[in-house]
Design an enzyme around this catalytic site. Structure first.
Site, PDB file in Angstrom:
ATOM      1  CE1 TYR A 248      -3.937   2.199   0.605  1.00 52.40           C
ATOM      2  CE2 TYR A 248      -2.570   3.227   2.290  1.00 52.40           C
ATOM      3  CZ  TYR A 248      -3.701   3.234   1.492  1.00 52.40           C
ATOM      4  OH  TYR A 248      -4.593   4.285   1.582  1.00 52.40           O
ATOM      5  CG  ASP A 249       2.800   2.155   3.667  1.00 50.15           C
ATOM      6  OD1 ASP A 249       1.570   1.955   3.632  1.00 50.15           O
ATOM      7  OD2 ASP A 249       3.455   2.140   4.731  1.00 50.15           O
TER       8      ASP A 249
ATOM      9  CB  VAL B  37     -13.346   4.921  13.165  1.00 47.57           C
ATOM     10  CG1 VAL B  37     -14.684   5.556  13.526  1.00 47.57           C
ATOM     11  CG2 VAL B  37     -12.192   5.861  13.520  1.00 47.57           C
TER      12      VAL B  37
ATOM     13  NE  ARG C 107     -10.562   1.975   6.194  1.00 41.87           N
ATOM     14  CZ  ARG C 107     -10.810   2.762   5.159  1.00 41.87           C
ATOM     15  NH1 ARG C 107     -10.070   3.816   4.924  1.00 41.87           N
ATOM     16  NH2 ARG C 107     -11.827   2.497   4.347  1.00 41.87           N
TER      17      ARG C 107
ATOM     18  CG  ASN D 133      -5.743   7.244  10.068  1.00 44.84           C
ATOM     19  OD1 ASN D 133      -4.640   7.730   9.811  1.00 44.84           O
ATOM     20  ND2 ASN D 133      -5.909   5.969  10.374  1.00 44.84           N
TER      21      ASN D 133
ATOM     22  N   GLY E 197      -2.206   0.327  22.915  1.00 45.99           N
ATOM     23  CA  GLY E 197      -3.205   1.361  22.623  1.00 45.99           C
ATOM     24  C   GLY E 197      -2.679   2.779  22.781  1.00 45.99           C
TER      25      GLY E 197
HETATM   26  P1  NAD Z   1     -12.554   1.975   0.190  1.00 49.26           P
HETATM   27  O1  NAD Z   1     -11.859   0.685   0.273  1.00 49.26           O
HETATM   28  O2  NAD Z   1     -13.889   2.120   0.806  1.00 49.26           O
HETATM   29  O3  NAD Z   1     -12.675   2.457  -1.327  1.00 49.26           O
HETATM   30  C1  NAD Z   1     -11.822   2.049  -2.348  1.00 49.26           C
HETATM   31  C2  NAD Z   1     -12.664   1.766  -3.597  1.00 49.26           C
HETATM   32  O4  NAD Z   1     -11.795   1.388  -4.677  1.00 49.26           O
HETATM   33  C3  NAD Z   1     -13.633   0.598  -3.380  1.00 49.26           C
HETATM   34  O5  NAD Z   1     -14.896   0.935  -3.878  1.00 49.26           O
HETATM   35  C4  NAD Z   1     -13.011  -0.535  -4.186  1.00 49.26           C
HETATM   36  O6  NAD Z   1     -13.942  -1.488  -4.617  1.00 49.26           O
HETATM   37  C5  NAD Z   1     -12.342   0.235  -5.305  1.00 49.26           C
HETATM   38  N1  NAD Z   1     -11.242  -0.494  -5.944  1.00 49.26           N
HETATM   39  C6  NAD Z   1     -10.223  -1.167  -5.320  1.00 49.26           C
HETATM   40  N2  NAD Z   1      -9.410  -1.701  -6.241  1.00 49.26           N
HETATM   41  C7  NAD Z   1      -9.905  -1.366  -7.468  1.00 49.26           C
HETATM   42  C8  NAD Z   1      -9.510  -1.633  -8.794  1.00 49.26           C
HETATM   43  N3  NAD Z   1      -8.423  -2.367  -9.063  1.00 49.26           N
HETATM   44  N4  NAD Z   1     -10.264  -1.133  -9.802  1.00 49.26           N
HETATM   45  C9  NAD Z   1     -11.363  -0.401  -9.535  1.00 49.26           C
HETATM   46  N5  NAD Z   1     -11.801  -0.117  -8.296  1.00 49.26           N
HETATM   47  C10 NAD Z   1     -11.070  -0.591  -7.274  1.00 49.26           C
HETATM   48  O7  NAD Z   1     -11.526   3.044   0.810  1.00 49.26           O
HETATM   49  P2  NAD Z   1     -11.691   4.607   1.062  1.00 49.26           P
HETATM   50  O8  NAD Z   1     -11.456   4.857   2.492  1.00 49.26           O
HETATM   51  O9  NAD Z   1     -12.936   5.114   0.430  1.00 49.26           O
HETATM   52  O10 NAD Z   1     -10.432   5.165   0.273  1.00 49.26           O
HETATM   53  C11 NAD Z   1     -10.552   5.808  -0.982  1.00 49.26           C
HETATM   54  C12 NAD Z   1      -9.183   6.290  -1.448  1.00 49.26           C
HETATM   55  O11 NAD Z   1      -8.655   7.227  -0.505  1.00 49.26           O
HETATM   56  C13 NAD Z   1      -8.154   5.157  -1.551  1.00 49.26           C
HETATM   57  O12 NAD Z   1      -7.321   5.409  -2.679  1.00 49.26           O
HETATM   58  C14 NAD Z   1      -7.349   5.293  -0.279  1.00 49.26           C
HETATM   59  O13 NAD Z   1      -6.040   4.825  -0.436  1.00 49.26           O
HETATM   60  C15 NAD Z   1      -7.383   6.809  -0.057  1.00 49.26           C
HETATM   61  N6  NAD Z   1      -7.190   7.102   1.370  1.00 49.26           N
HETATM   62  C16 NAD Z   1      -8.195   6.897   2.268  1.00 49.26           C
HETATM   63  C17 NAD Z   1      -7.980   7.154   3.611  1.00 49.26           C
HETATM   64  C18 NAD Z   1      -9.057   6.940   4.634  1.00 49.26           C
HETATM   65  O14 NAD Z   1      -8.756   7.072   5.827  1.00 49.26           O
HETATM   66  N7  NAD Z   1     -10.287   6.671   4.279  1.00 49.26           N
HETATM   67  C19 NAD Z   1      -6.734   7.609   4.049  1.00 49.26           C
HETATM   68  C20 NAD Z   1      -5.733   7.792   3.100  1.00 49.26           C
HETATM   69  C21 NAD Z   1      -5.969   7.557   1.756  1.00 49.26           C
HETATM   70  N1  UDP Z   2      -6.422  -0.771  15.529  1.00 51.87           N
HETATM   71  C1  UDP Z   2      -6.866  -1.256  16.749  1.00 51.87           C
HETATM   72  N2  UDP Z   2      -7.941  -2.105  16.726  1.00 51.87           N
HETATM   73  C2  UDP Z   2      -8.596  -2.461  15.597  1.00 51.87           C
HETATM   74  C3  UDP Z   2      -8.141  -1.943  14.367  1.00 51.87           C
HETATM   75  C4  UDP Z   2      -7.040  -1.101  14.369  1.00 51.87           C
HETATM   76  O1  UDP Z   2      -6.322  -0.947  17.805  1.00 51.87           O
HETATM   77  O2  UDP Z   2      -9.567  -3.214  15.682  1.00 51.87           O
HETATM   78  C5  UDP Z   2      -5.281   0.172  15.534  1.00 51.87           C
HETATM   79  C6  UDP Z   2      -4.170  -0.159  14.556  1.00 51.87           C
HETATM   80  O3  UDP Z   2      -3.241  -1.053  15.124  1.00 51.87           O
HETATM   81  C7  UDP Z   2      -3.588   1.223  14.291  1.00 51.87           C
HETATM   82  C8  UDP Z   2      -4.775   2.160  14.442  1.00 51.87           C
HETATM   83  O4  UDP Z   2      -5.768   1.429  15.144  1.00 51.87           O
HETATM   84  O5  UDP Z   2      -2.632   1.534  15.298  1.00 51.87           O
HETATM   85  C9  UDP Z   2      -5.347   2.616  13.112  1.00 51.87           C
HETATM   86  O6  UDP Z   2      -5.573   1.477  12.330  1.00 51.87           O
HETATM   87  P1  UDP Z   2      -6.338   1.542  10.916  1.00 51.87           P
HETATM   88  O7  UDP Z   2      -6.275   0.178  10.331  1.00 51.87           O
HETATM   89  O8  UDP Z   2      -7.657   2.177  11.101  1.00 51.87           O
HETATM   90  O9  UDP Z   2      -5.476   2.591  10.051  1.00 51.87           O
HETATM   91  P2  UDP Z   2      -3.900   2.768   9.761  1.00 51.87           P
HETATM   92  O10 UDP Z   2      -3.101   1.864  10.643  1.00 51.87           O
HETATM   93  O11 UDP Z   2      -3.755   2.425   8.335  1.00 51.87           O
HETATM   94  O12 UDP Z   2      -3.652   4.201  10.083  1.00 51.87           O
END
Ligand code: NAD
Ligand code: UDP
Length: 316
Positions: A144-145, A187, A185, A173, A206
Site C-alpha cells: 500500500y505505502d 473507527v 479499520r 485517517n 493502545g
Molecule cells: P474503500 O476501500 O472504501 O474504497 C476504495 C474503492 O476502490 C472501493 O470501492 C473498491 O472497490 C475500489 N477499488 C479497489 N481496487 C480497485 C480496482 N483495481 N479497480 C477499480 N476499483 C477498485 O476506501 P476509502 O477509504 O474510500 O479510500 C478511498 C481512497 O482514498 C483510496 O485510494 C485510499 O487509499 C485513499 N485514502 C483513504 C484514507 C481513509 O482514511 N479513508 C486515508 C488515506 C488515503
Molecule cells: N487498531 C486497533 N484495533 C482495531 C483496528 C485497528 O487498535 O480493531 C489500531 C491499529 O493497530 C492502528 C490504528 O488502530 O494503530 C489505526 O488502524 P487503521 O487500520 O484504522 O489505520 P492505519 O493503521 O492504516 O492508520
C-alpha cells in the site's frame, strides 16, 4: 457542467465525492470493481440523470471523454490491502498509469488520493509535506505505502514530462458513514463492536496515535484541491490535526454508545506506525482557508447513528 470520472467511486470516500459532485450539477461516471466498495453505497444516486456506474478494474485501461478525474481506486484498510498485496500495488501503480494516460489523451485534470502512509512510521512529528517519510519497502504495509509513493512519482513525472494537469492530496485517517462494517479499520471496528456488545479490540498497548478526520471535511478539501490555482500541484496534507491514542478512541466510543463492551488487547500488527498527525498550514494557505470543521466527538456521533441503523437493517 463538467463530466467527471471518479475511480473507486463506490467505496466509502468515493461515494461521498460522487454525491457532492452531482449536487453541484456535474455529470459523474463512477468506476469500481467492487472489491471493497458496493453498489449499495451509491444506490441513492442511481436514479440521478447525470450518474453512471461502470464495473471496471483500473489495472486495465479505460477510455472516456472527461474534464476531470478523481483517482481513488485502491483498498484502504490494512486487512483488505494485505489480502492480495500484489493486486494492491498493481492497482496503485497500473491504475495511476492508466488514469494518467487517459488524462493526457483527453487533457483532463487529475487528482490522486494519496495517503499519510507515505510518511510510514514517521520520525518527524507532526508531519509536514516536506518530510520524505520512513517506510519499510518489504513489510506487510509496503504494497500500500510504496504503491501510493510510486503513484505520486508517476503523477509528478507525467506533470513534468507530459504537462498533465495534476493535483495530489495526502489523506489522513478518515471515517464516517458508508465505511464497510467489515472494513477492519479502527473507527468502524470499535463502533460495530460497541453496538454489538462485543469486546473492543485495541491492538498493542493502545498508546499509538492517529488523527481522525470526518469524511465531509475531506470531501471539501479534495474538491477545493481540484479547483485550486493553476500550477499548485501539491502534495498537500488533508487531515484533522486532533490526535488521539487508540485507548482514548475506544473510551470515547464506549462513552458515546453506552455499551457494556470491554476493552481487550490484541497483538500490534507489524510496522504499525506509532504516531500520526498532519501539519495543515499548506492546505489552509492554498485551499482558500480550508480547515476541518467537525471534531471527533461530533463525527463519531454521526457515524454511530449510521452504523446503528445499518446493523438494525441487517438484523431484519
Ligand atoms: P474503500 O476501500 O472504501 O474504497 C476504495 C474503492 O476502490 C472501493 O470501492 C473498491 O472497490 C475500489 N477499488 C479497489 N481496487 C480497485 C480496482 N483495481 N479497480 C477499480 N476499483 C477498485 O476506501 P476509502 O477509504 O474510500 O479510500 C478511498 C481512497 O482514498 C483510496 O485510494 C485510499 O487509499 C485513499 N485514502 C483513504 C484514507 C481513509 O482514511 N479513508 C486515508 C488515506 C488515503
Ligand atoms: N487498531 C486497533 N484495533 C482495531 C483496528 C485497528 O487498535 O480493531 C489500531 C491499529 O493497530 C492502528 C490504528 O488502530 O494503530 C489505526 O488502524 P487503521 O487500520 O484504522 O489505520 P492505519 O493503521 O492504516 O492508520
Amino acid at each position: 457542467m463538467k463530466r467527471i470520472l471518479v475511480t473507486g467511486g463506490a467505496g466509502f470516500v468515493g461515494s461521498h465525492i460522487c454525491e457532492r459532485l452531482l449536487s453541484e450539477g456535474n455529470e459523474v461516471i463512477c468506476l469500481d470493481n467492487y472489491f471493497t466498495g458496493s453498489k449499495r453505497n451509491v444506490e441513492h444516486l442511481m436514479d440521478h440523470h447525470y450518474f453512471e456506474l461502470v464495473r471496471h478494474d483500473v489495472t486495465n485501461p479505460y477510455m472516456v471523454e472527461v474534464d476531470e478525474i478523481y483517482n481513488l481506486a485502491c483498498p484502504a484498510s490494512p486487512v483488505h490491502y494485505q489480502y492480495n498485496p500484489i493486486k494492491t500495488i498493481k492497482t496503485s501503480v497500473m491504475g495511476a498509469i492508466n488514469m494518467l494516460g487517459l488524462a493526457k489523451r483527453v487533457k483532463a485534470k487529475i487528482l490522486q488520493a494519496s495517503t499519510s502512509e507515505v510518511y510510514g512510521d514517521p520520525a518527524i512529528h507532526p508531519q509536514p509535506e516536506s518530510y520524505w517519510g520512513n517506510v519499510n519497502p518489504i513489510g506487510l504495509r509496503s504494497c500500500y505505502d510504496e504503491g501510493k509513493r510510486c503513484a505520486e512519482t508517476l503523477f509528478m513525472d507525467y506533470h513534468i514530462q507530459n504537462d498533465v494537469d495534476i493535483k495530489i492530496v495526502r489523506i489522513f485517517n478518515t471515517y464516517g458513514p458508508r465505511m464497510n462494517p467489515d472494513d477492519g479499520r479502527v473507527v468502524s471496528n470499535f463502533i460495530v463492536q460497541a453496538l454489538k456488545g462485543d469486546d473492543i479490540t485495541v491492538f498493542g498497548d493502545g498508546t499509538q496515535t492517529r488523527s481522525f478526520q470526518y469524511v465531509d471535511d475531506l470531501v471539501e478539501g479534495m474538491i477545493r484541491m481540484m479547483n485550486s490555482r493553476d500550477g499548485f500541484v501539491g502534495p498537500v496534507n488533508v487531515g484533522n490535526p486532533g490526535e488521539f491514542t487508540m485507548l482514548e478512541l475506544a473510551q470515547q466510543v464506549i462513552d458515546l454508545t453506552g455499551t457494556k463492551s470491554k476493552i481487550i488487547h490484541m497483538p500490534l500488527p507489524q510496522d504499525d506506525p506509532l504516531q500520526r498527525q498532519p501539519v495543515i498550514d499548506l492546505a489552509k494557505k492554498e485551499l482558500n482557508g480550508w480547515e476541518p470543521k467537525i471534531p471527533l466527538k461530533e463525527g463519531l456521533v454521526k457515524t454511530i447513528t449510521y452504523f446503528d441503523n445499518l446493523l438494525k437493517q441487517i438484523e431484519k
